[in-house]
Write a protein that holds these residues in place. Structure first.
Motif, short mmCIF file in Angstrom:
data_model
loop_
_atom_site.label_atom_id
_atom_site.label_comp_id
_atom_site.label_asym_id
_atom_site.label_seq_id
_atom_site.Cartn_x
_atom_site.Cartn_y
_atom_site.Cartn_z
N SER A 48 0.82 -1.22 0.00
CA SER A 48 0.00 0.00 0.00
C SER A 48 0.86 1.27 0.00
N PHE A 49 2.08 1.18 0.50
CA PHE A 49 2.99 2.33 0.44
C PHE A 49 3.73 2.37 -0.89
N ILE A 50 4.39 1.28 -1.23
CA ILE A 50 5.32 1.29 -2.37
C ILE A 50 4.60 1.43 -3.71
N GLU A 51 3.33 1.03 -3.79
CA GLU A 51 2.61 1.12 -5.06
C GLU A 51 2.34 2.56 -5.48
N LYS A 52 2.60 3.52 -4.61
CA LYS A 52 2.44 4.94 -4.96
C LYS A 52 3.58 5.43 -5.85
N TYR A 53 4.64 4.64 -5.95
CA TYR A 53 5.84 5.04 -6.68
C TYR A 53 6.03 4.15 -7.90
N ASP A 54 6.49 4.73 -8.99
CA ASP A 54 6.77 3.96 -10.20
C ASP A 54 8.17 3.36 -10.11
N VAL A 55 8.33 2.19 -10.69
CA VAL A 55 9.66 1.60 -10.83
C VAL A 55 10.40 2.39 -11.91
N GLN A 56 11.63 2.76 -11.61
CA GLN A 56 12.46 3.54 -12.54
C GLN A 56 13.57 2.65 -13.09
N GLU A 57 13.88 2.83 -14.35
CA GLU A 57 14.99 2.13 -14.98
C GLU A 57 16.18 3.07 -14.99
N ALA A 58 17.25 2.67 -14.30
CA ALA A 58 18.42 3.54 -14.12
C ALA A 58 19.60 3.03 -14.94
N GLY A 59 19.55 3.20 -16.22
CA GLY A 59 20.67 2.83 -17.06
C GLY A 59 20.63 1.43 -17.64
N GLY A 60 19.54 0.75 -17.54
CA GLY A 60 19.43 -0.58 -18.13
C GLY A 60 18.29 -1.36 -17.51
N ARG A 61 17.81 -2.35 -18.24
CA ARG A 61 16.66 -3.14 -17.77
C ARG A 61 16.92 -3.88 -16.47
N SER A 62 18.18 -4.15 -16.16
CA SER A 62 18.49 -4.85 -14.91
C SER A 62 18.75 -3.89 -13.75
N HIS A 63 18.67 -2.59 -14.03
CA HIS A 63 18.91 -1.58 -13.00
C HIS A 63 17.59 -0.90 -12.65
N LEU A 64 16.78 -1.59 -11.86
CA LEU A 64 15.46 -1.11 -11.49
C LEU A 64 15.46 -0.64 -10.05
N GLU A 65 14.81 0.49 -9.81
CA GLU A 65 14.79 1.06 -8.47
C GLU A 65 13.57 1.95 -8.30
N TYR A 66 13.25 2.23 -7.04
CA TYR A 66 12.23 3.22 -6.72
C TYR A 66 12.95 4.52 -6.39
N TRP A 67 12.31 5.64 -6.68
CA TRP A 67 12.84 6.95 -6.31
C TRP A 67 11.92 7.51 -5.24
N ILE A 68 12.37 7.42 -4.00
CA ILE A 68 11.58 7.87 -2.86
C ILE A 68 12.13 9.24 -2.43
N PRO A 69 11.36 10.31 -2.51
CA PRO A 69 11.86 11.61 -2.06
C PRO A 69 12.28 11.54 -0.59
N ALA A 70 13.34 12.25 -0.25
CA ALA A 70 13.87 12.23 1.12
C ALA A 70 12.79 12.55 2.14
N GLU A 71 11.87 13.44 1.78
CA GLU A 71 10.83 13.80 2.74
C GLU A 71 9.83 12.67 2.98
N ASP A 72 9.86 11.61 2.16
CA ASP A 72 8.99 10.45 2.35
C ASP A 72 9.70 9.29 3.06
N LEU A 73 10.95 9.48 3.45
CA LEU A 73 11.71 8.37 4.04
C LEU A 73 11.11 7.90 5.36
N ASP A 74 10.61 8.81 6.19
CA ASP A 74 9.98 8.37 7.44
C ASP A 74 8.77 7.47 7.15
N ALA A 75 7.98 7.82 6.15
CA ALA A 75 6.83 7.00 5.77
C ALA A 75 7.29 5.66 5.21
#
Length: 91
Positions: A48-75
């Motif tokens: 329910s938390f992580i689905e608010k963020y899109d998976v990002q591709e960072a330089g290749g199909r095997s480099h997948l990550e979420y981009w969580i703004p610093a202000e959302d780190l406590d959440a």
């Protein structure tokens, strides 16, 4: 561990990655040369938390990550289910 530490002022984004292989590459190939050590961690996060963020591709199909703004780190930390495990360390 139960939470990730706050981001530094020059770190506006928290980048949890989706695969252990990518995390190993970051820890071993980038963090060790820059900092002398690197760690791969694993945790579960409520959908329910992580689905608010899109998976990002960072330089290749095997480099997948979420981009969580610093202000959302406590959440993000509040959405962690169970402990944060260190699964690999380098060197």
């Amino acid at each position: 561990m139960r939470a990730f530490p706050p981001r530094l002022p020059d770190q506006p984004i928290f980048y949890p990655v989706l695969t252990e292989d990518y995390a190993v590459k970051i820890a071993r190939d980038w963090n060790v040369p820059a900092n002398g050590s690197g760690f791969v961690t694993r945790c579960a996060v409520k959908r329910s938390f992580i689905e608010k963020y899109d998976v990002q591709e960072a330089g290749g199909r095997s480099h997948l990550e979420y981009w969580i703004p610093a202000e959302d780190l406590d959440a993000f930390n509040a959405a962690i289910v169970g402990p944060i495990e260190v699964v690999r360390s380098f060197p």
